[in-house]
Design a protein around this motif. Sequence first.
Motif, mmCIF file in Angstrom:
data_model
loop_
_atom_site.group_PDB
_atom_site.id
_atom_site.type_symbol
_atom_site.label_atom_id
_atom_site.label_comp_id
_atom_site.label_asym_id
_atom_site.label_seq_id
_atom_site.Cartn_x
_atom_site.Cartn_y
_atom_site.Cartn_z
ATOM 1 N N ALA A 62 54.620 49.993 41.413
ATOM 2 C CA ALA A 62 53.931 49.297 42.238
ATOM 3 C C ALA A 62 52.937 48.520 41.652
ATOM 4 O O ALA A 62 52.731 47.339 42.140
ATOM 5 C CB ALA A 62 53.165 50.401 42.764
ATOM 6 N N GLN A 63 52.212 48.896 40.366
ATOM 7 C CA GLN A 63 51.202 48.150 39.716
ATOM 8 C C GLN A 63 51.844 47.027 39.245
ATOM 9 O O GLN A 63 51.396 45.722 39.200
ATOM 10 C CB GLN A 63 50.692 48.797 38.664
ATOM 11 N N THR A 64 53.158 46.746 38.545
ATOM 12 C CA THR A 64 53.655 45.570 38.277
ATOM 13 C C THR A 64 54.142 44.757 38.992
ATOM 14 O O THR A 64 54.119 43.376 38.763
ATOM 15 C CB THR A 64 55.113 46.503 37.199
ATOM 16 N N VAL A 65 54.928 45.078 40.304
ATOM 17 C CA VAL A 65 55.547 44.351 41.134
ATOM 18 C C VAL A 65 54.480 43.879 42.315
ATOM 19 O O VAL A 65 54.888 42.629 43.045
ATOM 20 C CB VAL A 65 57.009 44.714 41.470
ATOM 21 N N VAL A 73 43.603 43.072 43.791
ATOM 22 C CA VAL A 73 44.199 42.681 42.326
ATOM 23 C C VAL A 73 45.407 42.224 42.447
ATOM 24 O O VAL A 73 46.170 42.572 43.230
ATOM 25 C CB VAL A 73 43.721 43.800 41.644
ATOM 26 N N PRO A 74 45.880 41.301 41.577
ATOM 27 C CA PRO A 74 47.178 40.770 41.190
ATOM 28 C C PRO A 74 47.997 41.571 40.665
ATOM 29 O O PRO A 74 47.644 42.763 40.121
ATOM 30 C CB PRO A 74 46.968 39.487 40.529
ATOM 31 N N PRO A 75 49.323 41.354 40.729
ATOM 32 C CA PRO A 75 50.162 42.398 39.931
ATOM 33 C C PRO A 75 49.928 42.548 38.497
ATOM 34 O O PRO A 75 49.359 41.444 37.992
ATOM 35 C CB PRO A 75 51.647 41.620 40.037
ATOM 36 N N THR A 76 50.195 43.624 37.875
ATOM 37 C CA THR A 76 49.981 44.050 36.716
ATOM 38 C C THR A 76 48.538 44.464 36.217
ATOM 39 O O THR A 76 48.252 45.139 35.313
ATOM 40 C CB THR A 76 50.307 43.089 35.512
ATOM 41 N N VAL A 77 47.643 44.220 37.141
ATOM 42 C CA VAL A 77 46.515 44.776 37.190
ATOM 43 C C VAL A 77 45.972 45.977 37.650
ATOM 44 O O VAL A 77 46.352 46.160 38.857
ATOM 45 C CB VAL A 77 45.264 43.470 37.517
ATOM 46 N N PRO A 78 45.368 46.891 36.990
ATOM 47 C CA PRO A 78 45.452 48.313 37.624
ATOM 48 C C PRO A 78 44.236 48.259 38.776
ATOM 49 O O PRO A 78 43.438 47.611 38.801
ATOM 50 C CB PRO A 78 44.625 49.183 36.365
ATOM 51 N N CYS A 79 44.432 49.262 39.821
ATOM 52 C CA CYS A 79 43.719 49.516 40.631
ATOM 53 C C CYS A 79 42.349 49.694 40.460
ATOM 54 O O CYS A 79 42.250 50.731 39.530
ATOM 55 C CB CYS A 79 44.341 50.237 41.768
ATOM 56 N N HIS A 80 41.226 49.519 41.352
ATOM 57 C CA HIS A 80 40.071 50.282 40.783
ATOM 58 C C HIS A 80 39.316 50.552 42.063
ATOM 59 O O HIS A 80 39.574 50.209 43.351
ATOM 60 C CB HIS A 80 39.033 49.089 40.129
ATOM 61 N N ALA A 81 38.389 51.405 41.882
ATOM 62 C CA ALA A 81 37.367 51.857 43.037
ATOM 63 C C ALA A 81 35.872 51.833 42.369
ATOM 64 O O ALA A 81 35.559 52.218 41.210
ATOM 65 C CB ALA A 81 37.610 53.278 43.491
ATOM 66 N N ASP A 82 35.012 50.922 43.121
ATOM 67 C CA ASP A 82 33.720 50.767 42.419
ATOM 68 C C ASP A 82 33.737 50.359 41.042
ATOM 69 O O ASP A 82 32.947 50.603 40.137
ATOM 70 C CB ASP A 82 32.926 52.033 42.639
ATOM 71 N N GLY A 83 34.531 49.348 40.810
ATOM 72 C CA GLY A 83 34.545 48.610 39.517
ATOM 73 C C GLY A 83 35.327 49.442 38.438
ATOM 74 O O GLY A 83 35.398 49.382 37.041
ATOM 75 N N ARG A 84 35.788 50.641 38.550
ATOM 76 C CA ARG A 84 36.490 51.599 37.654
ATOM 77 C C ARG A 84 37.594 51.812 37.906
ATOM 78 O O ARG A 84 38.129 51.866 38.962
ATOM 79 C CB ARG A 84 35.687 52.991 37.312
ATOM 80 N N ALA A 85 38.765 51.675 36.998
ATOM 81 C CA ALA A 85 40.104 51.961 36.890
ATOM 82 C C ALA A 85 40.215 53.304 37.699
ATOM 83 O O ALA A 85 39.654 54.153 37.277
ATOM 84 C CB ALA A 85 40.817 51.723 35.894
ATOM 85 N N LYS A 87 41.918 56.855 38.177
ATOM 86 C CA LYS A 87 42.258 57.833 37.112
ATOM 87 C C LYS A 87 43.955 57.980 36.884
ATOM 88 O O LYS A 87 44.650 57.956 37.772
ATOM 89 C CB LYS A 87 41.764 59.260 37.506
ATOM 90 N N ASP A 88 44.265 58.120 35.645
ATOM 91 C CA ASP A 88 45.574 58.433 35.251
ATOM 92 C C ASP A 88 46.708 57.080 35.807
ATOM 93 O O ASP A 88 47.948 57.414 35.986
ATOM 94 C CB ASP A 88 46.314 59.668 35.797
ATOM 95 N N GLY A 89 46.375 56.011 35.814
ATOM 96 C CA GLY A 89 47.125 54.720 36.334
ATOM 97 C C GLY A 89 47.327 55.112 37.727
ATOM 98 O O GLY A 89 48.264 54.278 38.266
ATOM 99 N N ALA A 90 46.734 55.681 38.767
ATOM 100 C CA ALA A 90 46.976 55.911 39.938
ATOM 101 C C ALA A 90 46.907 54.645 40.740
ATOM 102 O O ALA A 90 46.064 53.534 40.308
ATOM 103 C CB ALA A 90 46.262 56.859 40.821
ATOM 104 N N VAL A 91 47.560 54.498 41.958
ATOM 105 C CA VAL A 91 47.331 52.967 42.650
ATOM 106 C C VAL A 91 47.011 53.281 44.007
ATOM 107 O O VAL A 91 47.228 54.610 44.571
ATOM 108 C CB VAL A 91 48.614 52.167 42.632
#
Length: 104
Positions: A62-65, A73-85, A87-91
Amino acid sequence: MTRYGQPAPMPDSIRQYMRGGKDPARAFPCPRCGVAAHRPCRIPSRGVPLAQVHEQRVNHRAQTVACCPTCQVPPTVPCHADGRALKDGAVHPARHTEAKGEAA
């Protein structure tokens, strides 16, 4: 072409659709168990193949495509909440929905 020769070349864009019933996340290597693309996930300690794919593999796809409509955020950029990625690469769940739209 002979019966046992090489199959005709197939574009990667339609190869996934020809793999009926397989999760599209299997097109990517699994970050959790380390298996290669198009291979089933395994239990790392025993090497037993799993029927499902690891959640980390689904998140990686999901993060890649897909773009994330929640955090913009665009593809390949990790999701964030309040400026922090996350946890554990979740989206975000909305990103999973977008990724499913890419496959359809």
